[in-house]
Scaffold this active site. Structure first.
Site, mmCIF file in Angstrom:
data_model
loop_
_atom_site.group_PDB
_atom_site.id
_atom_site.type_symbol
_atom_site.label_atom_id
_atom_site.label_comp_id
_atom_site.label_asym_id
_atom_site.label_seq_id
_atom_site.Cartn_x
_atom_site.Cartn_y
_atom_site.Cartn_z
ATOM 1 N N PHE A 265 25.566 -22.443 -29.582
ATOM 2 C CA PHE A 265 24.790 -23.287 -29.193
ATOM 3 C C PHE A 265 23.299 -22.324 -29.611
ATOM 4 C CE2 PHE A 265 21.233 -24.091 -26.640
ATOM 5 C CZ PHE A 265 21.807 -26.518 -26.730
ATOM 6 N N LYS B 209 12.936 -18.132 -24.570
ATOM 7 C CA LYS B 209 13.645 -18.086 -23.390
ATOM 8 C C LYS B 209 12.824 -16.925 -22.743
ATOM 9 C CE LYS B 209 17.850 -20.647 -23.899
ATOM 10 N NZ LYS B 209 17.577 -21.709 -23.076
ATOM 11 N N ASP C 230 21.312 -14.343 -33.121
ATOM 12 C CA ASP C 230 20.360 -15.240 -32.152
ATOM 13 C C ASP C 230 20.198 -14.951 -30.610
ATOM 14 O OD1 ASP C 230 19.890 -17.320 -30.173
ATOM 15 O OD2 ASP C 230 20.670 -18.835 -30.960
#
Length: 399
Positions: free
Chosen positions: A141, A255, A226
């Site tokens: 994801f 985030k 990532d």
């Protein structure tokens, strides 16, 4: 806008479609708790999912934001501000990299890395025009842009959004033999999550990240990590790659980089990669804006002490011990990586969505991933007692 699109109609629509597990609007929060508009309090186990890492309204972060709000807040990339330099230099030092490009969202950082890897492949490695390929992994994801969902293996993310751009080779996660076979002369990069968060906190076997690093070095391929979910303290290390003393060529961050205050993301790498971008070839209108930079700089300063990484490790050990007490006839697997866990529910019991809804009624907010995994990601300010309270709610919700 017609009357069918008013707020009540939208609320009815999203409730009917079960779009989001929370039937409340979060009004305020502090520490590890959030409060809805009716005054109900909930223990937050959604922190990585919602990009709140240090805790709601952490005083250092809110102070940095308030101070910047008294000055210029949103300036485009046409301006340089006094908050941008400290943010970029601090983050580069934290990443042990020479250059940082600030963006706004995680998906934007991933898209930036894809562009950089392709341009690097053509200008540095000598790949023929329009032939560069990037190896990715099943279960990934990386965001929801059209390019990214094109190499997703999740039907819910992918179906209905084609045609896709291509140029990606997807292989099983943590399969070293498959990776060695997938790398070819046109491979520019390997894009991976050191821990797959959306897939349910899937932790690769020991040694796999080091093997990825070795294969990338052997074949002259960029390793892109990532760390948007796994990075910045969540796993008990600054980066999940640190668990194996592996340094990728490119870090993707987001985030927690905004501390739950503002959206902030970044790409960190050395000049050999970053300098494939020349004036006019890439940019972001609000990337590195003064408000984001002020908050991001404070996040970096907090992480530079190592305190939060140690706290995540210690609390993660407590969480692992508490989860070990769950009824294993109702739980098929438990994976813990720092203050982050995935709990797989046994077949025949309630779904992960049902369990999360029951937990919400017990005063704990958690997130299901896919059909049968409950993901646990508390803010780093949570206490051992609050962890025990959350695990007790999970046990009761499982039944």
């Amino acid at each position: 806008m017609n009357r069918s699109s008013d707020l009540s109609a939208l609320e009815e629509r999203y409730g009917a479609h079960n779009y989001h597990p929370l039937p409340v609007v979060i009004a305020e929060g502090e520490g590890a708790w959030v409060t809805d508009t009716e005054g109900n309090r909930y223990l937050d186990w959604l922190a990585a999912y919602s990009a709140v890492n240090f805790g709601h309204r952490h005083p250092r972060l809110t102070a940095a934001a308030h101070a910047q709000l008294d000055r210029i807040t949103l300036a485009s990339r046409a301006f340089r501000t006094d908050t941008l330099g400290p943010f970029l230099s601090g983050l580069a030092a934290l990443c042990r990299k020479e250059a940082v490009l600030p963006m706004n969202t995680g998906a934007e950082a991933v898209e930036t890395a894809i562009k950089a890897a392709r341009k690097w492949g053509y200008s540095r490695k000598g790949i023929a025009a329009d032939r560069a390929r990037i190896v990715v992994f099943d279960g990934n994801f990386h965001g929801r842009t059209s390019t990214i969902v094109g190499f997703s293996s999740d039907p819910a993310s992918r179906e209905g959004f084609g045609p896709y751009s291509g140029g990606f080779d997807s292989i099983p996660y943590s399969d070293s033999a498959a990776l060695a076979a997938a790398i070819g002369p046109d491979t520019a990069a390997v894009l991976l999550e050191p821990v797959q968060g959306e897939a349910g906190v899937l932790v690769p076997p020991a040694g796999w990240l080091a093997e990825v690093r070795r294969l990338c070095d052997e074949h002259g391929v960029l390793m892109i990590a990532d760390e948007i979910q796994s990075g910045l303290g969540r796993t008990g290390h600054t980066f999940a790659c640190d668990r194996e003393d592996v340094t990728p060529d490119v870090y993707l961050l987001g985030k927690a980089l905004g501390g739950g205050i503002v959206p902030v993301s970044a790409v960190a790498c050395d000049r050999d990669v970053m300098d494939v971008f020349t004036p006019g070839t890439h940019g972001s209108t609000f990337g590195g804006n003064p408000l984001a930079a002020a908050v991001g700089a404070e996040v970096v300063a907090m992480l530079a002490t190592g305190e939060w990484q140690r706290r995540a490790r210690d609390l993660g050990e407590h969480l692992e011990g508490a989860l070990a007490g769950l009824d294993r006839s109702k739980v098929s697997d438990i994976r813990v990586c720092g203050l982050w866990a995935g709990v797989d529910l046994a077949e025949g019991g309630p779904s992960a969505r049902e369990v999360c809804e029951r937990m919400m009624r017990l005063g704990v907010l958690a997130k299901e991933t896919h059909e049968r995994t409950v993901r646990i990601a508390p803010p780093l300010v949570i206490t051992p007692e609050e962890i025990d309270q959350g695990v007790a709610a999970l046990a009761e919700a499982i039944g």
